[in-house]
Design an enzyme around this catalytic site. Structure first.
Site, short mmCIF file in Angstrom:
data_model
loop_
_atom_site.label_atom_id
_atom_site.label_comp_id
_atom_site.label_asym_id
_atom_site.label_seq_id
_atom_site.Cartn_x
_atom_site.Cartn_y
_atom_site.Cartn_z
N HIS A 279 40.96 108.55 -38.72
CA HIS A 279 40.89 108.80 -40.16
C HIS A 279 41.65 107.77 -40.98
O HIS A 279 42.35 108.12 -41.93
CB HIS A 279 41.45 110.20 -40.47
CG HIS A 279 40.64 111.31 -39.88
ND1 HIS A 279 41.08 112.61 -39.79
CD2 HIS A 279 39.39 111.31 -39.38
CE1 HIS A 279 40.14 113.35 -39.25
NE2 HIS A 279 39.10 112.59 -38.98
C1 LIG Z 1 35.03 108.06 -33.90
C2 LIG Z 1 35.22 108.70 -35.23
C3 LIG Z 1 35.21 110.08 -35.34
C4 LIG Z 1 35.38 110.68 -36.60
N1 LIG Z 1 35.20 112.04 -36.73
C5 LIG Z 1 35.15 112.58 -37.97
C6 LIG Z 1 34.73 113.92 -38.15
O1 LIG Z 1 34.35 114.62 -37.21
N2 LIG Z 1 34.73 114.42 -39.42
C7 LIG Z 1 35.12 113.67 -40.48
O2 LIG Z 1 35.13 114.20 -41.60
N3 LIG Z 1 35.51 112.39 -40.33
C8 LIG Z 1 35.48 111.83 -39.11
N4 LIG Z 1 35.78 110.50 -38.96
C9 LIG Z 1 36.21 109.74 -40.14
C10 LIG Z 1 35.08 109.39 -41.09
O3 LIG Z 1 33.87 109.20 -40.40
C11 LIG Z 1 35.48 108.16 -41.89
O4 LIG Z 1 36.65 108.46 -42.65
C12 LIG Z 1 34.41 107.70 -42.86
O5 LIG Z 1 33.21 107.47 -42.17
C13 LIG Z 1 34.87 106.42 -43.56
O6 LIG Z 1 33.84 105.96 -44.38
P1 LIG Z 1 33.86 104.50 -45.01
O7 LIG Z 1 32.66 104.40 -45.85
O8 LIG Z 1 35.19 104.29 -45.62
O9 LIG Z 1 33.79 103.51 -43.76
P2 LIG Z 1 32.68 103.37 -42.65
O10 LIG Z 1 31.83 104.58 -42.57
O11 LIG Z 1 33.38 102.96 -41.40
O12 LIG Z 1 31.74 102.20 -43.19
C14 LIG Z 1 32.11 100.86 -43.26
C15 LIG Z 1 30.86 100.03 -42.99
O13 LIG Z 1 31.11 98.70 -43.33
C16 LIG Z 1 30.60 97.86 -42.32
N5 LIG Z 1 31.35 96.61 -42.36
C17 LIG Z 1 32.64 96.39 -42.01
N6 LIG Z 1 32.97 95.10 -42.19
C18 LIG Z 1 31.88 94.49 -42.69
C19 LIG Z 1 31.60 93.17 -43.09
N7 LIG Z 1 32.52 92.19 -43.02
N8 LIG Z 1 30.35 92.88 -43.56
C20 LIG Z 1 29.41 93.85 -43.64
N9 LIG Z 1 29.62 95.12 -43.26
C21 LIG Z 1 30.85 95.44 -42.80
C22 LIG Z 1 30.82 98.65 -41.06
O14 LIG Z 1 30.03 98.18 -40.00
C23 LIG Z 1 30.46 100.05 -41.53
O15 LIG Z 1 29.09 100.31 -41.40
C24 LIG Z 1 35.63 109.87 -37.74
C25 LIG Z 1 35.63 108.48 -37.62
C26 LIG Z 1 35.42 107.88 -36.39
C27 LIG Z 1 35.43 106.38 -36.30
#
Ligand SMILES: Cc1cc2nc3c(=O)[nH]c(=O)nc-3n(C[C@H](O)[C@H](O)[C@H](O)COP(=O)(O)OP(=O)(O)OC[C@H]3O[C@@H](n4cnc5c(N)ncnc54)[C@H](O)[C@@H]3O)c2cc1C
Length: 552
Positions: free
Chosen positions: A485
């Site tokens: 997280h």
């Molecule tokens: C294994 C795991 C289990 C989890 N379990 C839960 C759960 O059960 N319930 C819950 O509520 N939360 C859970 N979480 C946490 C939750 O999924 C995350 O907090 C949330 O997805 C974060 O969203 P975000 O949009 O900030 O980042 P992300 O969803 O990680 O999105 C970031 C995106 O940017 C892309 N990216 C990164 N760098 C670059 C770049 N340089 N150029 C282009 N693209 C790029 C990545 O590939 C990714 O697709 C979990 C997370 C993980 C990893």
């Protein structure tokens, strides 16, 4: 750069936040939107090169496979972390359409009203619980129906568990016997309590933001989705963001943004891209030969994560847990069940029962969360490589996690290369408050596991924590791991260490926002996917200049 490479909005990262933004910003056909994702397409038949990985994404139990699958997972690694026994931790993060929502544990939790009221009180106008609740509701299709707290008709499906394992049910009863109130909805009026988890699952399949928000709109002519497109940096004209440079199939390319560039690359990559673009701490940028466009000392600081402490118990040999369902003839039966009815083991998320309670009774709100399940894993393999290997004998898991940690870490570049991983310093258990909460969490776990409801299943009473606070802290340091997280590294606020303002615009430059989990000033009290989706829902209204009333 040709007109064909010119867009109104460029969104970097197609994760939990990025897919929401792509949907909402391209709803008006006058907006040309480019969504860039470093990973590949998540649809099995659209990306045969990772067909098997993608199949695992969409099958809930496939969580155990994608957790260490480099085809869809960045698999970052932290620096050596002294507070957790001098170990390096693997940090999975989704690298595929849907981002981490494509590989996460599918658990649907919002946090507490007090979390968001705290954001508002710290100067983040427009982020109190009353302000954000309409966006939680707008994002949601709650299968139980709508009420004050929940919405129906939104893109993200929220469902109940379809089969209740008797051992998980006994864990729930044991938690009640230990003094945690039985709750029907820990995402409603009151978080404290124990209940069955709800999930981002629809019809037995994962409901990532790619499935819920992106796939249905990918044919819009004004939305371009570029996969395997790794953003290297933001391009500026003076202090105005005007585009991005990205690597795709071995070539450095550029795209132009007429209105805004929006970083949604997550709590590890968004601060990294800012630093690579010359926004961050001057000394760090200069060390790597990057010209300082705007000094912003908070970039990459304020890293927060949930640290779960692995606690497992051996069960009697005749117990049937996920461990047993995952082998031999039972597994064949479960595969058939899934194939015909989308039910059974393959449709399960990793945890079944959730409890929120307080480490100290004088606290106003719960600060501990338990993930409970009728399954047990090889914890050493999980910690070392993120391989999720179920144990051969029946076991259960009842892991405490402090949900409002005080410890703060950092994410900073180690190299000016865009594809190099940054240095992640989690600083788990650095703060004495977190250490005390860890000890209290183990005491709660012991109390739950000493109750009559669970006793008939246990192979033997007892646990490996030891009897003193010192032994429990030592256990916590060695048996803990990320709960995945990471948040907070591009913190929202108005003070000099804040990276974005309450409209999520990066301080000191124009035409650039950050919209993802990194903007949270303080981590919310629970799993972070639904809160990140809420953040993107709200940000899309801000970007489009719609009033918050539009969400209600
Ligand atoms: C294994 C795991 C289990 C989890 N379990 C839960 C759960 O059960 N319930 C819950 O509520 N939360 C859970 N979480 C946490 C939750 O999924 C995350 O907090 C949330 O997805 C974060 O969203 P975000 O949009 O900030 O980042 P992300 O969803 O990680 O999105 C970031 C995106 O940017 C892309 N990216 C990164 N760098 C670059 C770049 N340089 N150029 C282009 N693209 C790029 C990545 O590939 C990714 O697709 C979990 C997370 C993980 C990893």
């Amino acid at each position: 750069m040709s007109e064909a490479d010119s867009y109104d909005y460029i969104i970097v990262g197609a994760g939990s936040a990025g897919c929401v933004l792509a949907n909402r910003l391209s709803a008006d056909p006058r907006n040309r939107v480019l969504l860039l994702e470093a990973g590949g397409d998540d649809r099995p038949l659209h990306n045969l090169g990772q067909f098997w990985s993608n199949l695992m994404i969409h099958t809930p139990i496939g969580f155990g496979k994608t957790l260490n699958d480099p085809k869809v997972n960045w698999l970052y690694e932290t620096e050596i972390d002294e507070g957790s026994g001098g170990r390096k931790h693997k940090w999975p993060k989704g690298k595929v359409l849907g981002g981490s929502s494509s590989i996460n544990g599918l658990l649907y939790i919002r946090g507490q009203a007090a979390d968001y009221d705290g954001w508002r009180q710290s100067g983040c106008e427009g982020w109190s619980y009353d302000d954000v609740l309409p966006y939680f509701r707008r994002s949601e299709h709650q299968e139980r129906g709508a009420d004050t707290w929940h919405g129906t008709g939104g893109p993200l499906n929220v469902s109940d568990i379809t089969e209740r394992n008797p051992i998980s049910a006994a864990l729930l009863d044991a938690a009640v016997q230990a003094g945690i109130p039985r709750s029907d909805d820990i995402n409603g009026a009151e978080q404290e309590g124990v209940t069955w988890f709800q999930f981002s699952i629809k019809g037995g399949k994962r409901h990532s933001t790619a499935v819920a928000y992106l796939h249905p709109v990918m044919s819009r002519p004004n939305l371009t989705v570029a996969t395997e497109a790794h953003t290297a940096r933001v391009l500026f004209d003076g202090k105005r963001a005007v585009g991005i440079a990205f690597l795709q199939h071995g070539r450095m390319r550029t795209a132009k943004a007429r209105r805004e560039v929006i970083l949604a690359a997550g709590a590890v990559a968004s601060p990294q891209i800012l630093e690579l673009s010359g926004i961050g701490r001057g000394d760090i940028l200069q060390k790597h030969g990057i010209a300082v466009l705007h000094e912003l000392k908070g970039v990459g600081e304020n890293l927060q994560d949930h640290y779960m402490i692995g606690c497992q118990w051996r069960l009697k040999p005749d117990c049937v847990t996920v461990n047993e369902l995952s082998r031999g003839p039972r597994l064949i039966r479960e595969i058939l069940k899934y194939g015909f009815a989308r039910k059974g083991l393959l449709s399960f998320a990793v945890a079944h029962v959730v409890a929120f309670c307080r480490s100290r009774m004088e606290l106003a709100h719960p600060d501990l969360q338990f993930h409970m399940m009728a399954a047990s894993m090889d914890l050493e393999a999980l910690g070392r490589t993120q391989a999720l290997v179920l144990e051969k004998e029946p076991g259960l898991t009842c892991t405490p996690c402090q949900i409002r940690p005080e410890s703060r870490g950092t994410v900073h570049i180690k190299s000016p290369e865009a594809t190099a991983y940054p240095a992640i310093v989690p600083n788990y258990l650095a703060d004495p408050i977190d250490q005390d909460a860890a000890i209290a969490g183990l005491k709660w776990a012991r109390k739950i596991m000493s109750q009559p409801a669970i006793a008939p299943y246990l192979a033997a009473p007892g646990d490996p924590f030891g009897d003193t606070d010192e032994s429990m802290l030592a256990y916590s340091r060695l048996a803990g791991a990320t709960l995945y997280h990471a948040v907070g590294t591009c913190r929202m606020g108005r003070d000099p260490m804040a990276v974005v303002d309450p409209q999520l615009r990066v301080h000191g430059v124009e035409g650039l926002r950050v919209v993802d989990a990194s903007i949270m000033p303080r981590i919310c009290s629970g799993n972070t996917n639904a809160p990140t989706i809420m953040i993107a829902e709200k940000a899309s209204d801000m970007i489009l200049g719609k009033s918050a009333a539009a969400a209600a």
